[in-house]
Design an enzyme around this catalytic site. Sequence first.
Site, PDB file in Angstrom:
ATOM      1  CG  PHE A 264     -16.094  14.843  22.666  1.00  0.00           C
ATOM      2  CD1 PHE A 264     -16.022  15.202  21.333  1.00  0.00           C
ATOM      3  CD2 PHE A 264     -15.215  13.890  23.149  1.00  0.00           C
ATOM      4  CE1 PHE A 264     -15.096  14.602  20.482  1.00  0.00           C
ATOM      5  CE2 PHE A 264     -14.287  13.285  22.310  1.00  0.00           C
ATOM      6  CZ  PHE A 264     -14.234  13.642  20.966  1.00  0.00           C
ATOM      7  CB  THR A 656      -7.671  21.105  11.501  1.00  0.00           C
ATOM      8  OG1 THR A 656      -7.761  22.486  11.137  1.00  0.00           O
ATOM      9  CG2 THR A 656      -6.210  20.699  11.546  1.00  0.00           C
ATOM     10  CD  GLN A 660     -13.063  19.680  15.499  1.00  0.00           C
ATOM     11  OE1 GLN A 660     -12.808  18.527  15.812  1.00  0.00           O
ATOM     12  NE2 GLN A 660     -13.637  20.506  16.348  1.00  0.00           N
ATOM     13  CB  VAL A 724     -15.802  23.964  12.348  1.00  0.00           C
ATOM     14  CG1 VAL A 724     -15.813  25.138  11.385  1.00  0.00           C
ATOM     15  CG2 VAL A 724     -14.429  23.816  12.990  1.00  0.00           C
ATOM     16  CD  GLU A 726     -20.271  22.285  20.844  1.00  0.00           C
ATOM     17  OE1 GLU A 726     -20.779  21.663  21.779  1.00  0.00           O
ATOM     18  OE2 GLU A 726     -20.077  23.513  20.867  1.00  0.00           O
TER      19      GLU A 726
HETATM   20 MO1  MOS Z   1     -18.589  21.205  24.173  1.00  0.00          MO
HETATM   21  S1  MOS Z   1     -20.260  20.201  24.759  1.00  0.00           S
HETATM   22  O1  MOS Z   1     -19.070  22.772  24.192  1.00  0.00           O
HETATM   23  O2  MOS Z   1     -17.147  20.752  24.758  1.00  0.00           O
END
Ligand code: MOS
Length: 754
Positions: A264, A656, A660, A724, A726
């Site tokens: 992440f 998927t 996300q 998709v 974040e």
């Molecule tokens: Mo992310 S915080 O761009 O893996």
Amino acid sequence: MTAESTVLGRDGWTPDGKSDPLMTRRGGLIGAPLSRLDGALKVTGTAPFAAEIPLDGMVYASLLYSTVARGRVRLDTSEAERASGVVLVMTHRNAPRLNPPPGFLTAEKAMSGDGLEVMAGDQVRWNGQPVALVLAETQEQADHARSLIRAAYETEPAVTGFAEAKARGTEVGAFAGEPLSLAAGDAEAALEGAAHKVDAVYTTPRHNHNAIEPHAATLAWDGDELFVHDTTQGVRHEAWTLAEIFGIPEDQVHVSSPYLGGGFGGKGVWQHQILAAAAARLAGRPVRVALSREGVYRLVGGRAATEQRLAIGAGADGRFEAIVHTGTVAKGRHSVLPEPFVMGTMGMYSSGSLKLEVRSANLDALSNTFMRAPGAAVGTFALESAVDELACQMGIDPIELRLRNEPETDPVTRKPFSSRNLVAAYRTGAERFGWSERDATPGTRRDGEWRTGLGTAATSFDYVRMPGGAARITITRDGRARIDIAAHEMGMGTATAQTQVAAERLGLPADKVTFAYGDSSQPGLVMAGGSQQTASIGAAVIAAHRELAGELLKLAGEDSPLAGLTPDEVGTADGGLAAIEDPDRRESYEALLDGAGRDEISAEGVAPPPTESGEWSMHSYGALFCEVGVSEVTGETRVRRFLGSFDCGRILNAKTAASQFRGGIIMGLGLALMEETLFDERTGRIVNPSLSEYHVPVHADVPPIDILWTDIPDPHAPMGARGVGEIGITGVGAAIANAIYNATGKRVRDLPIT
Ligand code: MOS
């Protein structure tokens, strides 16, 4: 099958406006809810992760972490050295001298480094810094020997409190080389004179990375070549970074990372891989370093704490005359990332004036880093709470207030939007959620001991495509294709979605296409970060496909139906190429290879420079809705249902992508109600470094989450698709806080809301 319906124009997307023919294609594989191709491997436990790769003669590492924030360490390692199974005890006294890890974005391939030398002396710079590493024949022997090391510290004054760090002076932060400070008009004066205004301070705490797979690497030297099995979001970035640190050519470091148990923003190069590689060299043995959950908290940075002022001034008609979003983040002294909380505010609303600024206060603490939706995840909590508060104050529906401030062009850059359908997302979301049931008077709805309420928030996240994308496509005589690209599958479905897009592009069924990724020997500089990997891969594969068509035409003999055609005149037909103008002129890949007596053909293409985001204002968008219940007995908030309505361009895989969005929203539930790194400001020590004391949502906390999207292709993004990864987490904190206000009449401005 009619030829017309199967020929797909091949000369696809360019940043200056040629669209990808797959962008608007309906039917077929694009958007299909294909299940994860790696799903069976993972649920049966047969996908090997970095801490599971066996190497001959391998030894196990255990790290000792400092317990003071600043000072000098003295170590007595004699007992540890005599312990059974011990192969090496490495400290600053015997560690090799290494070059410092280049700071993030200080060079094209620099990832997550903070420039601090690793085990170079007796200085301690944060509470948790590795001060010794033990190698032993088993993990238990290594851990036991580490417990026998005696460390004594000569402490030096350290700045570990946010207030003290601020008092010592703050500086304007910078993100990707740009200062995080911007003014348009005199926002303070406009605010002062506005008929309606809100002006408040919001705080958000530190957050730590808690991927289900803790950081781990298994690595070995062969002479001057380093082989690393890792869990990383940037195989090529890591190979370059380690090469810089060890002073060897980049092509002598090989990084492989086919499976990640989540990443992440925190799965980059941290001290553990560097120390393990140094120790492997000293010991002459392969090394496995697998951090404990606590270890991840000690040496992998997370999201910085923020204090944000958010003020909006509006006229009687609700139009914004001023937006002020300023504040300070508690940054690790050596970190290059001041949590850029204004990012989600920049392109969002039309306003007569704007003032945005992120300042950083430096602490003697572990370098903080990227964490899902850097800046925007916490910045939208302030912005969207304030919009809701203003709407309630003015007696305007919060959706209506947002619609009145919908910008025509980017409010900061004045660039046109590439594609912005937030209003459509809002309308369909409100309809499906049943927003009209909301009672605008807070604290009026009840369900037994629960006060219930509805909340909404809008959100956006920047589209980016980093430079350096490249890919290779190979077609074999048995009619199969293989894509090679140094990309990453962190669990989000990239390999599956890209398999189906590539199959559609090549006119092959998905089971004849292999998407091969996750190795630094492959083409492309592709980071899985910034929600940009999909665009980066897409642009690279489109470029490789252009090259491939040219190579295939070179194979077409005099008697081929394709003889004499140029690459611009052919498209993809079922399992081969066909003339766009005359689809009966076609030949299969097998026939082309057969005719030329070739077993396979390969072509590599380089993605064009990412100029699209320079010309257009490009963002993913979302409209979020939720219902909460707040117990009058315990004060606990339970989220009862949630809906996210997104506008992210073309959706490539319905399953998927939905996952996300849903995963982002679940992480947002944690941000709103649970997640908080408890940082002892007296000592600089994280005191809850475990999942028993650092709370994240579990299944029982997660309500039904409904997901919608516009599926309107973005004409300026490869494949029509924006990110998709974040967008899901952004805005969730505000949507929940606003629902809590609607339920109780209380505005909570400090996260987490407990
Ligand atoms: Mo992310 S915080 O761009 O893996």
